[in-house]
Write a protein that holds these residues in place. Structure first.
Motif, PDB file in Angstrom:
ATOM      1  N   LYS A 130       0.779  -1.267   0.094  1.00 12.22           N
ATOM      2  CA  LYS A 130      -0.105  -0.010   0.009  1.00 12.22           C
ATOM      3  C   LYS A 130       0.905   1.098  -0.037  1.00 12.22           C
ATOM      4  O   LYS A 130       1.904   1.287   1.044  1.00 12.22           O
ATOM      5  N   PRO A 131       0.720   2.208  -0.871  1.00 17.32           N
ATOM      6  CA  PRO A 131       1.319   3.396  -0.781  1.00 17.32           C
ATOM      7  C   PRO A 131       1.003   4.450   0.447  1.00 17.32           C
ATOM      8  O   PRO A 131       0.051   4.319   0.660  1.00 17.32           O
ATOM      9  N   LEU A 132       1.998   5.033   0.723  1.00 19.72           N
ATOM     10  CA  LEU A 132       1.798   6.229   1.572  1.00 19.72           C
ATOM     11  C   LEU A 132       1.077   7.211   0.807  1.00 19.72           C
ATOM     12  O   LEU A 132       1.374   7.528  -0.255  1.00 19.72           O
ATOM     13  N   GLU A 133       0.149   7.842   1.551  1.00 20.64           N
ATOM     14  CA  GLU A 133      -0.717   8.828   1.000  1.00 20.64           C
ATOM     15  C   GLU A 133      -1.005  10.264   1.837  1.00 20.64           C
ATOM     16  O   GLU A 133      -1.478   9.977   2.968  1.00 20.64           O
ATOM     17  N   PRO A 134      -0.332  11.342   1.568  1.00 19.52           N
ATOM     18  CA  PRO A 134      -0.540  12.300   2.556  1.00 19.52           C
ATOM     19  C   PRO A 134      -2.055  12.747   2.512  1.00 19.52           C
ATOM     20  O   PRO A 134      -2.777  12.661   1.573  1.00 19.52           O
ATOM     21  N   ILE A 135      -2.502  13.122   3.830  1.00 17.90           N
ATOM     22  CA  ILE A 135      -3.849  13.547   3.798  1.00 17.90           C
ATOM     23  C   ILE A 135      -3.810  15.172   4.499  1.00 17.90           C
ATOM     24  O   ILE A 135      -2.536  15.479   4.853  1.00 17.90           O
ATOM     25  N   ASP A 136      -4.737  15.745   4.060  1.00 19.47           N
ATOM     26  CA  ASP A 136      -4.830  17.276   4.306  1.00 19.47           C
ATOM     27  C   ASP A 136      -4.804  17.366   5.789  1.00 19.47           C
ATOM     28  O   ASP A 136      -5.377  17.026   6.721  1.00 19.47           O
ATOM     29  N   GLU A 137      -3.677  18.250   6.395  1.00 16.15           N
ATOM     30  CA  GLU A 137      -3.508  18.418   7.771  1.00 16.15           C
ATOM     31  C   GLU A 137      -4.663  19.228   8.256  1.00 16.15           C
ATOM     32  O   GLU A 137      -4.902  19.177   9.558  1.00 16.15           O
ATOM     33  N   SER A 138      -5.580  19.925   7.774  1.00 15.90           N
ATOM     34  CA  SER A 138      -6.762  20.628   8.093  1.00 15.90           C
ATOM     35  C   SER A 138      -7.699  19.616   8.919  1.00 15.90           C
ATOM     36  O   SER A 138      -8.483  19.828   9.891  1.00 15.90           O
ATOM     37  N   ILE A 139      -7.539  18.418   8.645  1.00 13.78           N
ATOM     38  CA  ILE A 139      -8.349  17.270   9.321  1.00 13.78           C
ATOM     39  C   ILE A 139      -8.276  17.433  10.690  1.00 13.78           C
ATOM     40  O   ILE A 139      -8.849  16.867  11.590  1.00 13.78           O
ATOM     41  N   LEU A 140      -6.909  17.845  11.271  1.00 10.22           N
ATOM     42  CA  LEU A 140      -6.597  17.709  12.727  1.00 10.22           C
ATOM     43  C   LEU A 140      -7.311  18.859  13.308  1.00 10.22           C
ATOM     44  O   LEU A 140      -7.582  18.731  14.502  1.00 10.22           O
ATOM     45  N   ASN A 141      -7.921  19.875  12.602  1.00 11.73           N
ATOM     46  CA  ASN A 141      -8.663  20.848  13.280  1.00 11.73           C
ATOM     47  C   ASN A 141      -9.755  20.489  13.863  1.00 11.73           C
ATOM     48  O   ASN A 141     -10.693  20.847  14.825  1.00 11.73           O
ATOM     49  N   GLY A 188      -1.566   9.642   8.644  1.00 11.13           N
ATOM     50  CA  GLY A 188      -2.717   8.885   8.966  1.00 11.13           C
ATOM     51  C   GLY A 188      -3.029   9.496  10.272  1.00 11.13           C
ATOM     52  O   GLY A 188      -2.256  10.273  10.850  1.00 11.13           O
ATOM     53  N   VAL A 189      -3.895   8.873  11.074  1.00 12.28           N
ATOM     54  CA  VAL A 189      -4.455   9.287  12.207  1.00 12.28           C
ATOM     55  C   VAL A 189      -4.791   8.245  13.138  1.00 12.28           C
ATOM     56  O   VAL A 189      -5.655   7.438  12.741  1.00 12.28           O
ATOM     57  N   LYS A 190      -4.187   7.807  14.189  1.00 12.68           N
ATOM     58  CA  LYS A 190      -4.477   6.474  14.957  1.00 12.68           C
ATOM     59  C   LYS A 190      -5.326   7.223  16.450  1.00 12.68           C
ATOM     60  O   LYS A 190      -5.031   8.344  16.900  1.00 12.68           O
ATOM     61  N   GLY A 191      -6.064   6.308  16.717  1.00 11.48           N
ATOM     62  CA  GLY A 191      -6.850   6.624  17.950  1.00 11.48           C
ATOM     63  C   GLY A 191      -6.527   5.590  18.833  1.00 11.48           C
ATOM     64  O   GLY A 191      -6.626   4.486  18.767  1.00 11.48           O
ATOM     65  N   ARG A 192      -6.700   6.182  20.195  1.00  9.50           N
ATOM     66  CA  ARG A 192      -6.703   5.194  21.463  1.00  9.50           C
ATOM     67  C   ARG A 192      -7.938   5.507  22.340  1.00  9.50           C
ATOM     68  O   ARG A 192      -8.431   6.635  22.665  1.00  9.50           O
ATOM     69  N   LEU A 193      -8.769   4.470  22.617  1.00  7.10           N
ATOM     70  CA  LEU A 193      -9.842   4.561  23.091  1.00  7.10           C
ATOM     71  C   LEU A 193      -9.817   5.046  24.775  1.00  7.10           C
ATOM     72  O   LEU A 193      -8.757   4.699  25.485  1.00  7.10           O
ATOM     73  N   TYR A 194     -10.596   5.972  24.874  1.00  6.66           N
ATOM     74  CA  TYR A 194     -10.269   6.839  26.039  1.00  6.66           C
ATOM     75  C   TYR A 194     -10.852   6.108  27.399  1.00  6.66           C
ATOM     76  O   TYR A 194     -11.882   6.460  28.037  1.00  6.66           O
TER      77      TYR A 194
END
Length: 345
Positions: A130-141, A188-194
């Motif tokens: 699977k190739p790496l694909e940059p994602i828009d940093e605005s998603i972090l907002n 990417g964005v990884k989540g950790r269950l709170y």
């Protein structure tokens, strides 16, 4: 972009002269099968030969070979510009008008053979493809930038959480961990269950925005300068380990986001050209002679070049770490474990 594809495109699109000129090579002269030129800071007009059919570079006056013994146009860029391997590939792509993150074209027979030779498991290979694909940093907002007491209790300071742009996903009630590649692109964005107590049916970690984790050394975009300064890289299993060590002031670490090193991760670690310290959650097992078992972690140590200086953090006899405790969970235990790391070779 696959390095073999990159070199093939440079050859087919006749970009060799462009690369040499942009590198500052002088006295560039084209022959039927090769180019000759001089190093930017050298007087010899024919000190460097670049062969057209495979981009092999014969540098008579300099040792430009990388850790794998390769002497090609990528190692020439790395030598002249003083860049990391991935940065050199990205520079070549940008210069030639290729998409570094773009989907690969159909592979040559040679590239396919090399890739097939590295297959270790279907799961790893599928992720490697699977190739790496940059994602828009605005998603972090959307997730914001928040520190949390749960990670703080686990030894990750609020300052570290802020530094690494941790946030929170209200929809899934998860701590968000942005994943950047070594070129500082969000991939990417990884989540950790709170939750402190995770039920059997629940996933502790979940990729909100998936990425090819086997192609990432988490934290390298921030820790590269400290790795060079310390002349050493510490390899953790999880992102959490990198964050814990950073909070202790140990900033020369990366994480593989799993239990098994991939081919790409081994290559990226090797290209750092520094001693490597494996610091997985479970300490290395020792044989009867007190030496590290080479079969430990499915041959992790054997994946590296024989000349690679390699160490392992281990808990001999399980006397220091509690069950399911990682070496980075307790600063005092980490100091003891690191001080007693064992040299593999």
């Amino acid at each position: 972009m696959d390095t073999q594809e990159l070199k093939e495109r440079i050859i087919l699109e006749e970009k060799i002269r462009t690369v040499l000129e942009e590198l500052g090579m002088h006295s560039i002269k084209e022959h039927s099968d090769y180019f000759t030129c001089g190093m930017p800071d050298g007087d010899n007009k024919r000190s460097t030969v670049i062969y057209k059919n495979n981009l092999y570079v014969d540098a008579h006056t300099r040792n430009i070979r990388d850790q794998y013994g390769v002497s090609d146009i990528i190692s020439l860029v790395t030598f002249v510009r003083g860049t990391y391997f991935s940065e050199s590939v990205k520079w070549l792509c940008d210069l030639c008008g290729f998409d570094y993150y773009g989907n690969q074209q159909e592979q040559s027979k040679l590239a396919k053979w090399v890739r097939d030779m590295w297959k270790s498991s279907s799961e790893l290979q599928e992720d490697e493809d699977k190739p790496l694909e940059p994602i828009d940093e605005s998603i972090l907002n959307y997730f914001g930038r928040y520190a949390n007491p749960l990670f703080y209790k686990d030894g990750i300071s609020y300052e570290t959480q802020w530094e690494f742009h941790l946030g929170y996903d209200l929809a899934f009630h998860m701590i968000t961990i942005p994943i950047y590649d070594e070129l500082n692109s969000l991939v990417g964005v990884k989540g950790r269950l709170y939750k402190e107590v995770i039920e059997e049916h629940e996933s502790k970690y979940f990729y909100i925005h998936p990425c090819s984790k086997s192609k990432i050394l988490y934290g390298l975009h921030k820790t590269m300068p400290y790795i060079k300064e310390k002349n050493e890289v510490i390899v953790c299993e999880s992102e959490k380990g990198v964050l814990q060590l950073w909070s202790m002031g140990v900033k020369n670490a990366v994480a593989i986001s799993g239990h098994i090193l991939s081919k790409t991760q081994v290559q990226k670690l090797t290209h750092l050209n520094v001693p490597i310290v494996i610091a997985y959650d479970q300490g290395a097992e020792l044989d009867k002679e007190g030496k590290v078992d080479k079969n430990f972690y499915r041959g992790e140590f054997a994946k590296f070049l024989p000349q690679q200086e390699l160490y392992c953090v281990y808990d001999k006899g399980g006397k220091i770490l509690n069950p399911k405790e990682s070496p980075m969970d307790d600063p005092n235990k980490w100091e003891v474990l690191y001080a007693n790391k064992i040299r593999i070779r």
